[in-house]
Scaffold this active site. Structure first.
Site, mmCIF file in Angstrom:
data_model
loop_
_atom_site.group_PDB
_atom_site.id
_atom_site.type_symbol
_atom_site.label_atom_id
_atom_site.label_comp_id
_atom_site.label_asym_id
_atom_site.label_seq_id
_atom_site.Cartn_x
_atom_site.Cartn_y
_atom_site.Cartn_z
ATOM 1 N N HIS A 363 86.756 30.706 -22.827
ATOM 2 C CA HIS A 363 85.464 30.224 -23.333
ATOM 3 C C HIS A 363 84.391 31.286 -23.428
ATOM 4 C CE1 HIS A 363 86.353 25.848 -23.207
ATOM 5 N NE2 HIS A 363 87.158 26.203 -22.210
ATOM 6 N N LYS A 553 69.620 23.982 -24.976
ATOM 7 C CA LYS A 553 70.864 24.521 -24.425
ATOM 8 C C LYS A 553 70.504 25.278 -23.155
ATOM 9 C CE LYS A 553 71.364 26.749 -28.398
ATOM 10 N NZ LYS A 553 72.710 26.498 -28.867
ATOM 11 N N ARG A 554 71.525 25.761 -22.409
ATOM 12 C CA ARG A 554 71.219 26.622 -21.275
ATOM 13 C C ARG A 554 70.350 27.790 -21.734
ATOM 14 N NH1 ARG A 554 73.596 25.779 -16.086
ATOM 15 N NH2 ARG A 554 72.708 27.816 -15.673
ATOM 16 N N LYS A 559 71.517 33.589 -25.973
ATOM 17 C CA LYS A 559 71.226 32.424 -26.814
ATOM 18 C C LYS A 559 69.866 32.577 -27.518
ATOM 19 C CE LYS A 559 74.022 29.314 -23.931
ATOM 20 N NZ LYS A 559 75.040 28.733 -24.835
ATOM 21 N N THR A 661 78.651 23.760 -29.030
ATOM 22 C CA THR A 661 79.002 22.388 -29.388
ATOM 23 C C THR A 661 77.726 21.609 -29.693
ATOM 24 O OG1 THR A 661 79.124 21.965 -27.008
ATOM 25 C CG2 THR A 661 81.218 22.148 -28.190
ATOM 26 N N LYS A 665 76.718 18.672 -32.581
ATOM 27 C CA LYS A 665 76.027 17.401 -32.327
ATOM 28 C C LYS A 665 74.808 17.272 -33.230
ATOM 29 C CE LYS A 665 77.679 17.961 -27.690
ATOM 30 N NZ LYS A 665 77.427 18.640 -26.402
#
Ligand code: 26V
Length: 815
Positions: A363, A553-554, A559, A661, A665
């Site tokens: 991952h 998100k985290r 990110k 992911t 969504k």
């Protein structure tokens, strides 16, 4: 593409025999006999408990039925995280009991929606990896694949995040404090898990050599089963979570406690979920957790296999064990130990059985996230496993050596990383011990082949395949977005719930005035609801007709929440300079937790909050721009935010986000993606069409090229006046009450070594945001793009992903 549920729909739907009257009576009976409460004195929480207990009985019936048939092959999904969130509404939707439940409760004078809020989130995960495991459990039940999820029953899930003066503060989460009506403790089953001690070796050659491990300490693993009811209630699988109990006799335990000498070490194993990026601290406990749940799961599945099929020689025909990342990678050594030392298999036979049974999902490519343990630690906690790891490595390196590779190559493929401190590379161990390794998006799998496993792939028979992630549509569309689901059902019929592939038919309606009006009305309902939630949680007022730009998100540097904040500041400067330039009203919505030890990510949260404070209070800006940081992001908050999003921020540095992911969504719910060429964004573009999202910035190849050039962020700030102005305003204390120190570390990282390419991608991102504005100004085109996102996301269902695992990795047939 042939769709899963299309076939499933032809099967009869079991009649669960529930009417609102019978359910009402069952709830009352649970209230009275299981909880000893009267209807008059019952609180919302009591009603919640009683309702779950009543529904659970219905699930148990299907569960027993699912278990009574002995399957040819079972799937075992080992994951240190299962971020299942709330279960009640999922179960009701899957059992098709929504109306029945609502009616039963309203006959009792209870409001169902309030009662739903009583359920705590089972936050047994950090982010995408844990949520993927939960979606996969849902899909395996939906597809009636006989499976067990194996993990840890953490007493405290992911910490609760509160924001104090803009800073993240972490509080222990306590999801079990009122009891958990979903779980079945299985006190009749328990396994001993050993740690430390000594190993005695019998000697002999590889077909006869055995070792006897005498652990210094043992801990008991006790299972708690949570039923996961599949779509239409056709099949139920168990999520079996292990809880640690001290194996010390009670008398000794009491004595130890009285002495106050040491807390019961064993029980600590299942006390806390670790944030995935925790540092050196607590690493030993983390390794204990990993071995604890892996060893308990293997003992459990071997016992089941022996009972049903006899010899362990046939294990690979009847069991497929999927390792969700490297956290359970010690399974390779443990299964070898169980086969060789405890069941008398030769090394060669044991190795064949192990490799054929296990497979591994990777991952992440980030070097700092690839797990490794010092030889010292493994040797101390798991002395026999260390020997086995060395033996696997010995055979492996001997093979590689035969093929005439040089020393550098051997060093790279070795299970042991040499250096000041020797370390065991867990991803290498998983690679060698599994017949199949998969990445989680096409790009990620390609990069796995080119980077981390480049050399290993040349010398091992392990296959590297791609299995792009997916999401449960039951939870992320049908349950989370009732207005849109209602429209889809009205337009396409009930079949859309069984066959999301038919959603593509709404593309023909993307220009139809009435359909577009209904589609946008559904979004507006969700946005109005979210606006109320934002106000309740943060005190900030937002206009529901503004563009909702969502970054959830985290919080992690790769990110790039920072890139979004910098663009927000630039937008603010622009609005202040020319307030009447016809700005598209925007609400920037951020939510996410940073690991407690990750100082930089916590500073980014502080920056988001400080920028929010300044901008929201500026009367020149008004409703043109609002910035909201919503505290305590988790599964339930995601279910509120995602259906209300107009724009989905997926702006990781290219090559760093394995898949994502959340991107799926949001697009499924009709948000327009603004994203980099990274992870599954690339495949989303292929499905929804490049004209229906906005991709910007450097590619993964350009990122690695630029990295080699060692360019400084300051080179770019020199060329971009806009970026220079933003950085200057951060440095000057514009967002920190004149404090020039607060964000100095961020300023420095932007100007010096810009590892995450925030400066390098800034201008491209600004332009991409302006093209989002352009699209928003043309509502017909906006809604068309949004509708086409929903229309073309069916492929991203976790049912599709699980079908691919089933046929390509687990070798099982799925109806
Ligand atoms: C772990 C660490 C630990 C050390 C510091 C940096 C760091 C960064 C990331 C991670 C994540 C490890 C594994 C993980 O959670 N991967 C996520 O898995 C999701 C499901 O496949 C996928 O969608 C996400 O892209 C991926 O980050």
């Amino acid at each position: 593409m042939q769709h899963v549920a299309a076939r499933a729909a032809k099967r009869p739907i079991p009649d669960h025999g529930a009417t609102s009257g019978s359910l009402r009576n069952a709830i009352l009976s649970k209230l009275r006999y299981a909880m000893r409460k009267s209807a008059q004195s019952a609180t919302d929480r009591d009603w919640y408990m009683a309702t779950v207990l009543a529904l659970r009985d219905r699930i148990v019936d299907v569960w027993s039925n699912s278990r009574s048939k002995q399957p040819e092959k079972r799937i075992y999904y080992l994951s240190i995280e299962f971020l299942i969130g709330r279960l009640l509404f999922d179960a009701i939707i899957n059992l098709d009991l929504e109306d029945v439940t609502r009616n039963a409760l309203s006959e009792l004078g209870v409001n169902f929606d309030r009662l739903r809020e009583m359920e705590p989130d089972a936050a047994l995960g950090n982010g995408g990896l844990g949520r993927l495991a939960a979606c996969f459990m849902d899909s395996m039940s939906a597809l009636a694949i006989p499976a067990y999820g194996y993990g840890i029953r953490y007493e405290h899930g992911l910490f609760e995040q509160r924001i104090h003066e803009g800073w993240q503060r972490e509080f222990a989460e306590d999801w079990l404090s009122h009891g958990n009506p979903w779980e079945f403790p299985r006190a009749d089953i328990s396994y001993s898990i050993g740690f430390g001690g000594t190993v005695e070796y019998s000697g002999g050659d590889d077909s006869t050599a055995r070792a006897t491990w005498s652990p210094a300490e043992t801990v008991l693993a006790v299972p708690y089963d949570t039923p996961i009811a599949g779509w239409r209630g056709r099949h139920v699988n168990a999520l079996r979570l292990w809880s640690a109990r001290s194996a010390e006799p009670l008398q000794d335990a009491a004595f130890n406690q009285r002495e106050g000498a040491r807390p019961l070490r064993g029980e600590a194993i299942s006390r806390f979920l670790y944030p995935n990026d925790s540092t050196a601290e607590g690493r030993e406990l983390r390794l204990r957790q990993e071995y604890f749940f892996t060893a308990a799961s293997l003992q459990d599945l071997l016992r089941r296999h022996r009972r049903e099929f006899g010899s362990l020689a046939s294990l690979p025909e009847h069991a497929a064990v999927q390792l969700n990342d490297t956290h359970p990678a010690i399974a390779v050594a443990e299964l070898m130990r169980l086969l060789v030392d405890e069941n008398g298999f030769s090394w060669a036979d044991a190795w064949k059985i192990t490799r054929r049974t296990l497979s591994y999902t990777n991952h992440t490519l980030l070097p700092e996230a690839l797990e490794s343990w010092t030889v010292e630690l493994i040797g101390r906690l798991l002395p026999r496993h260390l020997q086995i790891i060395y033996q696997i490595n010995w055979y492996h390196l001997e093979e590689v050596n035969k093929s005439g590779r040089d020393a550098a190559f051997l060093r790279e493929v070795s299970l042991i990383e040499e250096g000041e401190e020797k370390r065991v590379r867990m991803a290498h161990l998983a690679f060698l011990g599994c017949h199949c390794v998969n990445g989680v998006s096409q790009l990620h799998s390609d990069l796995l082949r080119e980077t981390v496993f480049h050399n290993l792939a040349q010398v091992s028979a392990t296959r590297i395949v791609n299995k792009t992630n997916g999401i449960s549509f039951r939870r992320w569309l049908y349950a989370a977005n009732r207005p849109l689901t209602g429209l889809l059902v009205d337009t396409l019929g009930q079949r859309v719930l069984d066959d999301p592939g038919c959603m593509r038919e709404i593309q023909d309606r993307a220009g139809d005035h009435d359909f577009v009006a209904s589609y946008s009305r559904a979004r507006q309902i969700n946005k109005t609801r979210l606006a109320a939630l934002l106000h309740a949680r943060t005190g900030i007022h937002v206009q529901p007709d503004a563009l909702f730009d969502v970054h959830v998100k985290r919080v992690h540097e790769y990110k790039r929440q920072l890139l979004n904040i910098l663009e927000t500041i630039a937008l603010y400067h622009g609005i202040r300079a020319r307030p009447n330039a016809g700005w598209v009203p925007r609400v920037k919505i951020f939510a996410g937790k940073a690991a407690a030890s990750y100082e930089r990510a916590k500073l980014i949260i502080k920056l988001a909050n400080d920028v929010s404070g300044v901008i929201n209070a500026d009367p020149v800006v008004g409703d043109r721009l609002k910035v909201v940081f919503v505290p305590n992001y988790g599964a339930s908050l995601a279910e509120e935010i995602i259906p209300a999003a107009d724009v989905s921020e997926q702006i990781s540095t290219a090559g760093m986000e394995a898949s994502g992911t959340g991107n799926m969504k949001l697009a499924l719910n009709g948000a327009i993606t603004i994203g980099t060429e990274d992870g599954a964004n690339i495949e989303i573009r292929e499905h929804v069409g490049s004209e229906n999202l906005v991709i910007f910035g450097m590619t993964a190849a350009e990122v690695s090229e630029r990295r080699e050039q060692k360019l400084q962020g300051s080179d770019i700030a020199g060329k971009s006046a806009r970026l220079a102005h933003v950085i200057q305003s951060l440095a000057s204390g514009e967002f920190s009450e004149g404090d020039r120190e607060r964000f100095a570390p961020i300023v420095r990282s932007l100007l010096d070594y810009d590892r995450f390419m925030v400066a390098a991608d800034f201008d491209a991102y600004w332009e991409a945001q302006r093209s989002i504005d352009e699209l928003w100004r043309r509502p017909a085109d906006w809604w068309r793009a949004s509708i086409l996102n929903t229309a073309h996301m069916a492929w991203f269902s976790s049912d599709r992903a699980i079908r691919e695992y089933a046929t390509d990795i687990w070798q099982i047939a799925v109806n």
